[in-house]
Motif scaffolding. Structure first.
Motif, PDB file in Angstrom:
ATOM      1  N   GLY A 211       0.812  -1.220   0.000  1.00 35.47           N
ATOM      2  CA  GLY A 211       0.000   0.000   0.000  1.00 35.47           C
ATOM      3  C   GLY A 211       0.839   1.261   0.000  1.00 35.47           C
ATOM      4  N   GLU A 212       2.045   1.181  -0.510  1.00 41.52           N
ATOM      5  CA  GLU A 212       2.989   2.306  -0.345  1.00 41.52           C
ATOM      6  C   GLU A 212       3.848   2.511  -1.572  1.00 41.52           C
ATOM      7  N   LEU A 213       3.940   3.719  -2.067  1.00 43.81           N
ATOM      8  CA  LEU A 213       4.877   4.007  -3.153  1.00 43.81           C
ATOM      9  C   LEU A 213       6.285   4.086  -2.567  1.00 43.81           C
ATOM     10  N   ALA A 214       7.290   3.829  -3.407  1.00 44.05           N
ATOM     11  CA  ALA A 214       8.683   3.982  -2.947  1.00 44.05           C
ATOM     12  C   ALA A 214       9.024   5.472  -3.025  1.00 44.05           C
ATOM     13  N   LEU A 215       8.878   6.154  -1.901  1.00 43.25           N
ATOM     14  CA  LEU A 215       9.069   7.611  -1.894  1.00 43.25           C
ATOM     15  C   LEU A 215      10.405   7.966  -1.259  1.00 43.25           C
ATOM     16  N   SER A 216      11.002   9.053  -1.705  1.00 43.65           N
ATOM     17  CA  SER A 216      12.176   9.558  -0.985  1.00 43.65           C
ATOM     18  C   SER A 216      12.110  11.083  -0.955  1.00 43.65           C
ATOM     19  N   PRO A 217      12.881  11.700  -0.040  1.00 44.67           N
ATOM     20  CA  PRO A 217      12.798  13.158   0.107  1.00 44.67           C
ATOM     21  C   PRO A 217      13.115  13.868  -1.213  1.00 44.67           C
ATOM     22  N   ASP A 218      12.493  15.024  -1.421  1.00 46.46           N
ATOM     23  CA  ASP A 218      12.588  15.669  -2.740  1.00 46.46           C
ATOM     24  C   ASP A 218      13.821  16.559  -2.923  1.00 46.46           C
ATOM     25  N   GLY A 219      14.859  16.316  -2.110  1.00 47.78           N
ATOM     26  CA  GLY A 219      16.123  17.053  -2.291  1.00 47.78           C
ATOM     27  C   GLY A 219      16.149  18.334  -1.479  1.00 47.78           C
ATOM     28  N   HIS A 220      17.369  18.876  -1.260  1.00 51.18           N
ATOM     29  CA  HIS A 220      17.416  20.101  -0.447  1.00 51.18           C
ATOM     30  C   HIS A 220      16.700  21.263  -1.130  1.00 51.18           C
ATOM     31  N   GLY A 221      16.511  21.125  -2.439  1.00 50.12           N
ATOM     32  CA  GLY A 221      15.749  22.156  -3.154  1.00 50.12           C
ATOM     33  C   GLY A 221      14.267  22.135  -2.806  1.00 50.12           C
ATOM     34  N   GLY A 222      13.840  21.104  -2.061  1.00 46.87           N
ATOM     35  CA  GLY A 222      12.457  21.080  -1.584  1.00 46.87           C
ATOM     36  C   GLY A 222      12.228  22.140  -0.516  1.00 46.87           C
ATOM     37  N   LEU A 223      13.323  22.790  -0.117  1.00 45.61           N
ATOM     38  CA  LEU A 223      13.261  23.789   0.953  1.00 45.61           C
ATOM     39  C   LEU A 223      12.237  24.902   0.707  1.00 45.61           C
ATOM     40  N   VAL A 224      12.234  25.431  -0.506  1.00 40.77           N
ATOM     41  CA  VAL A 224      11.424  26.623  -0.756  1.00 40.77           C
ATOM     42  C   VAL A 224       9.944  26.318  -0.521  1.00 40.77           C
ATOM     43  N   ALA A 225       9.472  25.236  -1.166  1.00 43.95           N
ATOM     44  CA  ALA A 225       8.058  24.878  -1.011  1.00 43.95           C
ATOM     45  C   ALA A 225       7.767  24.490   0.434  1.00 43.95           C
ATOM     46  N   ALA A 226       8.719  23.776   1.056  1.00 49.65           N
ATOM     47  CA  ALA A 226       8.474  23.304   2.430  1.00 49.65           C
ATOM     48  C   ALA A 226       8.352  24.481   3.398  1.00 49.65           C
ATOM     49  N   LEU A 227       9.216  25.481   3.229  1.00 42.02           N
ATOM     50  CA  LEU A 227       9.147  26.670   4.098  1.00 42.02           C
ATOM     51  C   LEU A 227       7.803  27.371   3.937  1.00 42.02           C
ATOM     52  N   ALA A 228       7.401  27.518   2.674  1.00 43.43           N
ATOM     53  CA  ALA A 228       6.148  28.224   2.403  1.00 43.43           C
ATOM     54  C   ALA A 228       4.961  27.426   2.932  1.00 43.43           C
ATOM     55  N   ASN A 229       4.957  26.108   2.670  1.00 47.82           N
ATOM     56  CA  ASN A 229       3.832  25.276   3.111  1.00 47.82           C
ATOM     57  C   ASN A 229       3.673  25.275   4.622  1.00 47.82           C
ATOM     58  N   ALA A 230       4.810  25.388   5.324  1.00 43.88           N
ATOM     59  CA  ALA A 230       4.743  25.365   6.793  1.00 43.88           C
ATOM     60  C   ALA A 230       4.388  26.743   7.354  1.00 43.88           C
ATOM     61  N   GLY A 231       4.219  27.724   6.483  1.00 47.09           N
ATOM     62  CA  GLY A 231       3.870  29.080   6.938  1.00 47.09           C
ATOM     63  C   GLY A 231       5.066  29.805   7.560  1.00 47.09           C
ATOM     64  N   LEU A 232       6.263  29.268   7.337  1.00 46.61           N
ATOM     65  CA  LEU A 232       7.422  29.853   8.025  1.00 46.61           C
ATOM     66  C   LEU A 232       7.902  31.146   7.382  1.00 46.61           C
ATOM     67  N   LEU A 233       7.678  31.296   6.087  1.00 48.02           N
ATOM     68  CA  LEU A 233       8.114  32.554   5.462  1.00 48.02           C
ATOM     69  C   LEU A 233       7.337  33.725   6.079  1.00 48.02           C
ATOM     70  N   ASP A 234       6.051  33.500   6.340  1.00 51.40           N
ATOM     71  CA  ASP A 234       5.239  34.554   6.975  1.00 51.40           C
ATOM     72  C   ASP A 234       5.741  34.824   8.394  1.00 51.40           C
ATOM     73  N   LEU A 235       6.014  33.740   9.106  1.00 43.69           N
ATOM     74  CA  LEU A 235       6.475  33.894  10.487  1.00 43.69           C
ATOM     75  C   LEU A 235       7.789  34.675  10.537  1.00 43.69           C
ATOM     76  N   LEU A 236       8.689  34.343   9.614  1.00 40.59           N
ATOM     77  CA  LEU A 236       9.989  35.038   9.589  1.00 40.59           C
ATOM     78  C   LEU A 236       9.787  36.523   9.318  1.00 40.59           C
ATOM     79  N   ALA A 237       8.880  36.813   8.392  1.00 43.63           N
ATOM     80  CA  ALA A 237       8.608  38.227   8.074  1.00 43.63           C
ATOM     81  C   ALA A 237       8.063  38.941   9.315  1.00 43.63           C
TER      82      ALA A 237
END
Ligand code: UTP
Length: 469
Positions: A211-237
């Protein structure tokens, strides 16, 4: 959920990925929901495109032209040589210290990688690296941040990017250690996304279990989307953070919040500043920064033939000298701009061996390095470089700042990194007038001293006893 939603079946049929539902009947209700969520989060069209371009030869002509047109980077602050340089570095350091005092700096540690080369069974940040104390990488960074907060009397938030592979254990570890006295509310863990691995021959998404795809982390470049999705860019501002000091979890000698690097970055209004070190040989396996068509970009070592790697500029210096230490300062607004543009840096394809279950449910563990079975996809943070209008490169001191733990043994291993920590401590002690034998491991907690001057001053004032180190 008992029945497979018709829309999902149709999508998978159209994309030749219907094998993802082969084990549906065996799954529990929660496994079914989880599988549907994974499928829903997967861009089947994009994966198909990537796989197709991976089997067609990438255009080697373009790649050659790119390397041929590369120039050594223009916008560089070199290591100080002259009195004027020393002055310039002092000014930048002072400016960086002012930024730290003003509370405009946060640290981002990317710690979502799987650390497969090191072969450690836990998140790499939990690796014991202190030459005497076995302090973990995370502890060294936490102590650096705490010491900086005390020195500059400001709150420096710590953002740690984790992944499915590292999140739960990292969180538990930090909780167990009471966030190393930093205060839980100032340490922000956020998770990056993941991407499925594809069968290299057929483009089919590999499955890790029924029941599981073989997933792996999307690379350090996943940072931008991850920061935004977590609402952290707003918090930092909201907190008035303007500069993000970015580093990787595997280099214990990175100087977190290096005031000189932050100072040059602020002074030149750079959007993305990179700390580089001189490669030790032209063919060293290290990504380098070069100027291509007027923009600074990374050239990966795998892109260069030995002849290209040895090419020199008019001054006789290697064109590809500027090795990337993966220490950066990002302008927060630049990250916001990237996030507003979708936060999706380009995907890179790597051929790797990935374990999977076949259509009968049998576990397969391919291990032929010459014929990897899968393609894995990753985004790289340095692909933000050519997007930036204003970049800056600052040359660091290699032996002081760049001693990563990548491999189990040999170069860039725990042994070399521990030896570097001891060597740096011995150098600081020698500068304070205390010679220590080369074979004696020495360790200086960042809470004792962040640099040679602080150590000398604390020894002189008897705040620290050399015998305790
Ligand atoms: P590496 O490229 O060295 O990868 O990551 P890795 O996963 O740690 O190790 P290998 O290649 O499997 O042996 C450099 C930095 O980027 C982070 C890592 O945690 C490390 O700090 N990283 C890498 C992420 O945060 N996410 C990723 O998806 C990949």
């Amino acid at each position: 959920m008992n029945v497979i939603p018709a829309k999902v079946r149709e999508q998978l049929d159209n994309a030749s990925q219907s094998h993802l539902l082969l084990f549906w009947d065996e799954l529990s209700a929660s496994q079914r929901t989880s599988l549907l969520n994974q499928i829903d989060g997967t861009d089947l069209k994009m994966l198909d495109q990537i796989w197709r371009s991976s089997i067609n030869d990438d255009s080697p002509l373009d790649a050659t032209a790119r390397i041929e047109s590369a120039k050594s980077p223009g916008q560089v602050v070199g290591q100080p040589q002259s009195a004027a340089d020393i002055d310039r570095w002092k000014q930048a350091t002072r400016l960086g210290e002012r930024e730290l005092e003003a509370g405009s700096v946060a640290v981002i540690t990317v710690a979502g990688g799987q650390g497969s080369r090191l072969g450690f069974d836990h998140p790499k940040g939990m690796f014991p690296i202190g030459p005497k104390s076995d302090r973990t990488l995370f502890q060294i960074f936490a102590e650096q941040i705490l010491a900086r907060r005390r020195r500059h009397r400001s709150t420096i938030p710590w953002l740690i990017m984790t992944s499915d592979a590292t999140h739960a254990e990292t969180l538990e570890f930090l909780q167990q250690h009471n966030y190393f006295e930093l205060g839980e509310d100032t340490v922000h863990l956020f998770q990056q996304g993941s991407l499925p691995a594809l069968d290299a021959a057929t483009g089919r998404i590999l499955m890790n279990g029924p029941g599981e795809l073989a997933l792996s982390p999307d690379g350090h470049g996943g940072l931008v989307a991850a920061l935004a999705n977590a609402g952290l860019l707003d918090l930092l501002a909201q907190h008035g953070i303007r500069h993000l000091f970015y580093h990787q979890v595997d280099n214990p000698t990175a100087i977190l919040c290096d005031p000189a690097l932050i100072g040059f970055h602020a002074q030149q209004r750079s959007q993305l500043t990179t700390n580089v070190v001189r490669k030790v040989s032209p063919t060293e396996r290290m990504g380098v920064l070069a100027d291509i068509n007027g923009r600074t970009e990374i050239v990966e070592y795998s892109e260069l033939t030995p002849e290209q790697a040895e090419r020199c500029d008019a001054s006789g210096d290697w064109i590809f000298w500027a090795g990337n230490t993966a220490i950066h300062v990002f302008d927060r607004e630049f990250l916001e701009q990237l996030a507003a543009d979708g936060g999706k840096l380009p995907l890179h394809v790597a051929r790797k061996n990935v374990a999977f279950i076949d259509d009968r449910g049998a576990a397969i563990k391919p291990n032929d390095p010459a014929k990897p079975n899968a393609i894995k996809l990753e985004r790289f943070i340095f692909d933000a470089l050519p997007i930036a209008e204003r970049t800056l490169i600052v040359e660091g001191n290699r032996t002081r700042e760049f001693n990563p733990v990548k491999n189990r043994d040999g170069a860039d291993s725990p042994e070399t990194s521990r030896a570097a920590l001891s060597r740096i401590a011995r150098e600081w002690l020698a500068a304070a007038g205390h010679a220590v034998a080369d074979d004696r491991p020495v360790e200086i907690s960042p809470l004792h001293a962040l640099d040679a001057d602080e150590l000398a001053q604390k020894i002189a004032s008897r705040t620290i006893r050399v015998a305790d180190l």
